[in-house]
Design a protein around this motif. Structure first.
Motif, PDB file in Angstrom:
ATOM      1  N   ASP A   9      18.092  15.684  20.572  1.00 39.96           N
ATOM      2  CA  ASP A   9      17.721  16.100  19.217  1.00 39.96           C
ATOM      3  C   ASP A   9      18.668  15.537  18.155  1.00 39.96           C
ATOM      4  N   LYS A  10      19.727  14.885  18.577  1.00 34.70           N
ATOM      5  CA  LYS A  10      20.662  14.241  17.642  1.00 34.70           C
ATOM      6  C   LYS A  10      20.266  12.792  17.331  1.00 34.70           C
ATOM      7  N   ILE A  11      19.228  12.287  18.005  1.00 36.36           N
ATOM      8  CA  ILE A  11      18.782  10.905  17.747  1.00 36.36           C
ATOM      9  C   ILE A  11      18.107  10.834  16.388  1.00 36.36           C
ATOM     10  N   VAL A  12      18.536   9.866  15.587  1.00 38.49           N
ATOM     11  CA  VAL A  12      17.956   9.659  14.257  1.00 38.49           C
ATOM     12  C   VAL A  12      17.081   8.409  14.208  1.00 38.49           C
ATOM     13  N   LYS A  13      17.243   7.502  15.180  1.00 42.47           N
ATOM     14  CA  LYS A  13      16.470   6.252  15.173  1.00 42.47           C
ATOM     15  C   LYS A  13      16.330   5.728  16.587  1.00 42.47           C
ATOM     16  N   CYS A  14      15.116   5.306  16.944  1.00 40.99           N
ATOM     17  CA  CYS A  14      14.848   4.629  18.213  1.00 40.99           C
ATOM     18  C   CYS A  14      14.187   3.290  17.925  1.00 40.99           C
ATOM     19  N   THR A  15      14.491   2.328  18.756  1.00 38.57           N
ATOM     20  CA  THR A  15      13.785   1.057  18.725  1.00 38.57           C
ATOM     21  C   THR A  15      13.206   0.832  20.111  1.00 38.57           C
ATOM     22  N   LEU A  16      11.895   0.562  20.143  1.00 40.71           N
ATOM     23  CA  LEU A  16      11.186   0.321  21.395  1.00 40.71           C
ATOM     24  C   LEU A  16      10.808  -1.144  21.469  1.00 40.71           C
ATOM     25  N   PHE A  17      11.172  -1.778  22.556  1.00 45.17           N
ATOM     26  CA  PHE A  17      10.774  -3.151  22.838  1.00 45.17           C
ATOM     27  C   PHE A  17       9.749  -3.050  23.963  1.00 45.17           C
ATOM     28  N   ILE A  18       8.522  -3.489  23.675  1.00 44.20           N
ATOM     29  CA  ILE A  18       7.395  -3.237  24.563  1.00 44.20           C
ATOM     30  C   ILE A  18       6.744  -4.549  24.976  1.00 44.20           C
ATOM     31  N   GLN A  19       6.397  -4.648  26.249  1.00 40.23           N
ATOM     32  CA  GLN A  19       5.730  -5.840  26.755  1.00 40.23           C
ATOM     33  C   GLN A  19       4.287  -5.927  26.261  1.00 40.23           C
ATOM     34  N   ASP A  20       3.608  -4.783  26.139  1.00 36.97           N
ATOM     35  CA  ASP A  20       2.194  -4.775  25.754  1.00 36.97           C
ATOM     36  C   ASP A  20       1.926  -3.619  24.790  1.00 36.97           C
ATOM     37  N   MET A  21       1.698  -3.932  23.524  1.00 36.91           N
ATOM     38  CA  MET A  21       1.476  -2.916  22.499  1.00 36.91           C
ATOM     39  C   MET A  21       0.233  -2.069  22.792  1.00 36.91           C
ATOM     40  N   ASN A  22      -0.669  -2.563  23.626  1.00 36.79           N
ATOM     41  CA  ASN A  22      -1.846  -1.788  24.007  1.00 36.79           C
ATOM     42  C   ASN A  22      -1.481  -0.537  24.806  1.00 36.79           C
ATOM     43  N   GLU A  23      -0.255  -0.448  25.294  1.00 40.07           N
ATOM     44  CA  GLU A  23       0.188   0.711  26.074  1.00 40.07           C
ATOM     45  C   GLU A  23       0.872   1.773  25.200  1.00 40.07           C
ATOM     46  N   MET A  24       0.765   1.616  23.879  1.00 43.82           N
ATOM     47  CA  MET A  24       1.458   2.520  22.964  1.00 43.82           C
ATOM     48  C   MET A  24       1.022   3.971  23.107  1.00 43.82           C
ATOM     49  N   ALA A  25      -0.246   4.236  23.351  1.00 44.08           N
ATOM     50  CA  ALA A  25      -0.714   5.624  23.498  1.00 44.08           C
ATOM     51  C   ALA A  25      -0.030   6.296  24.689  1.00 44.08           C
ATOM     52  N   VAL A  66       8.356  -2.918  18.797  1.00 41.52           N
ATOM     53  CA  VAL A  66       8.157  -4.355  18.720  1.00 41.52           C
ATOM     54  C   VAL A  66       7.621  -4.864  20.055  1.00 41.52           C
ATOM     55  N   GLU A  67       6.526  -5.615  20.016  1.00 41.46           N
ATOM     56  CA  GLU A  67       6.036  -6.264  21.232  1.00 41.46           C
ATOM     57  C   GLU A  67       6.839  -7.535  21.428  1.00 41.46           C
ATOM     58  N   VAL A  68       7.311  -7.732  22.655  1.00 39.82           N
ATOM     59  CA  VAL A  68       8.159  -8.881  22.959  1.00 39.82           C
ATOM     60  C   VAL A  68       7.572  -9.694  24.108  1.00 39.82           C
ATOM     61  N   ALA A  69       7.985 -10.937  24.201  1.00 31.93           N
ATOM     62  CA  ALA A  69       7.458 -11.825  25.237  1.00 31.93           C
ATOM     63  C   ALA A  69       7.991 -11.473  26.622  1.00 31.93           C
ATOM     64  N   ARG A  70       9.253 -11.058  26.675  1.00 27.95           N
ATOM     65  CA  ARG A  70       9.847 -10.776  27.978  1.00 27.95           C
ATOM     66  C   ARG A  70      11.046  -9.851  27.812  1.00 27.95           C
ATOM     67  N   LEU A  71      11.253  -8.988  28.804  1.00 27.98           N
ATOM     68  CA  LEU A  71      12.380  -8.060  28.810  1.00 27.98           C
ATOM     69  C   LEU A  71      13.216  -8.282  30.064  1.00 27.98           C
ATOM     70  N   PRO A  72      14.475  -7.796  30.078  1.00 28.01           N
ATOM     71  CA  PRO A  72      15.317  -7.962  31.259  1.00 28.01           C
ATOM     72  C   PRO A  72      14.626  -7.418  32.518  1.00 28.01           C
ATOM     73  N   LYS A  73      14.785  -8.134  33.592  1.00 25.43           N
ATOM     74  CA  LYS A  73      14.219  -7.740  34.894  1.00 25.43           C
ATOM     75  C   LYS A  73      12.695  -7.602  34.849  1.00 25.43           C
ATOM     76  N   ASP A  74      12.067  -8.187  33.827  1.00 27.92           N
ATOM     77  CA  ASP A  74      10.603  -8.163  33.652  1.00 27.92           C
ATOM     78  C   ASP A  74      10.022  -6.752  33.593  1.00 27.92           C
ATOM     79  N   VAL A  75      10.787  -5.808  33.013  1.00 29.77           N
ATOM     80  CA  VAL A  75      10.284  -4.451  32.841  1.00 29.77           C
ATOM     81  C   VAL A  75       9.281  -4.421  31.687  1.00 29.77           C
ATOM     82  N   LYS A  76       8.584  -3.301  31.530  1.00 26.51           N
ATOM     83  CA  LYS A  76       7.566  -3.171  30.494  1.00 26.51           C
ATOM     84  C   LYS A  76       8.100  -2.604  29.188  1.00 26.51           C
ATOM     85  N   ILE A  77       9.289  -1.950  29.236  1.00 23.68           N
ATOM     86  CA  ILE A  77       9.828  -1.310  28.043  1.00 23.68           C
ATOM     87  C   ILE A  77      11.361  -1.253  28.103  1.00 23.68           C
ATOM     88  N   GLU A  78      11.962  -1.356  26.937  1.00 21.42           N
ATOM     89  CA  GLU A  78      13.397  -1.138  26.759  1.00 21.42           C
ATOM     90  C   GLU A  78      13.538  -0.324  25.486  1.00 21.42           C
TER      91      GLU A  78
END
Length: 127
Positions: A71-87, A107-119
């Motif tokens: 509950d102390k988080i004020v900002k998150c950034t999501l790096f996503i492989q496929d924006m269609n998975e947002m729901a 942000v949708e990105v081309a590739r993430l470390p270890k080929d994961v779907k989200i960071e």
């Protein structure tokens, strides 16, 4: 000026390069991007919900080491492989946060470390 303090916990994956799991400076804790690996270094699964849950759990564990909660988080950034998975991502995201929700970028990105779907990375405030 505040001193920079590295936050390190064995309850989340170790840094795999020259960076810290998080840095505390003043009243802020800024996490590095967390990918969906367990503290033991295993990928949870290929499912986006599982991956989102593990990434957020890793953030939670890093923040707990710094004496903070989600509950102390004020900002998150999501790096996503496929924006269609947002729901599906939002469904899990709401398990970790209540209103007022943190500010967020996705942000949708081309590739993430270890080929994961989200960071996910976060900024939390001790205030």
């Amino acid at each position: 000026m505040s001193k920079k303090i590295a936050i390190k916990t064995k309850n989340a994956p170790s840094a795999i390069g020259p960076y810290s799991q998080a840095i505390k400076i003043g009243n802020l804790v800024i996490t590095s991007g967390q990918i969906p690996f367990t503290a033991g270094g295993e990928l949870v699964s290929g499912d986006i919900k599982d991956q989102t849950r593990q990434s957020l759990t890793n953030i939670k564990k890093v923040l707990e080491e710094a004496g903070l909660s989600m509950d102390k988080i004020v900002k998150c950034t999501l790096f996503i492989q496929d924006m269609n998975e947002m729901a599906a991502i939002n469904e899990v995201y709401q398990e970790f946060f209540t209103e007022p929700y943190p500010a967020r970028s996705a942000v949708e990105v081309a590739r993430l470390p270890k080929d994961v779907k989200i960071e996910i990375e976060a900024i939390a405030s001790a205030e």
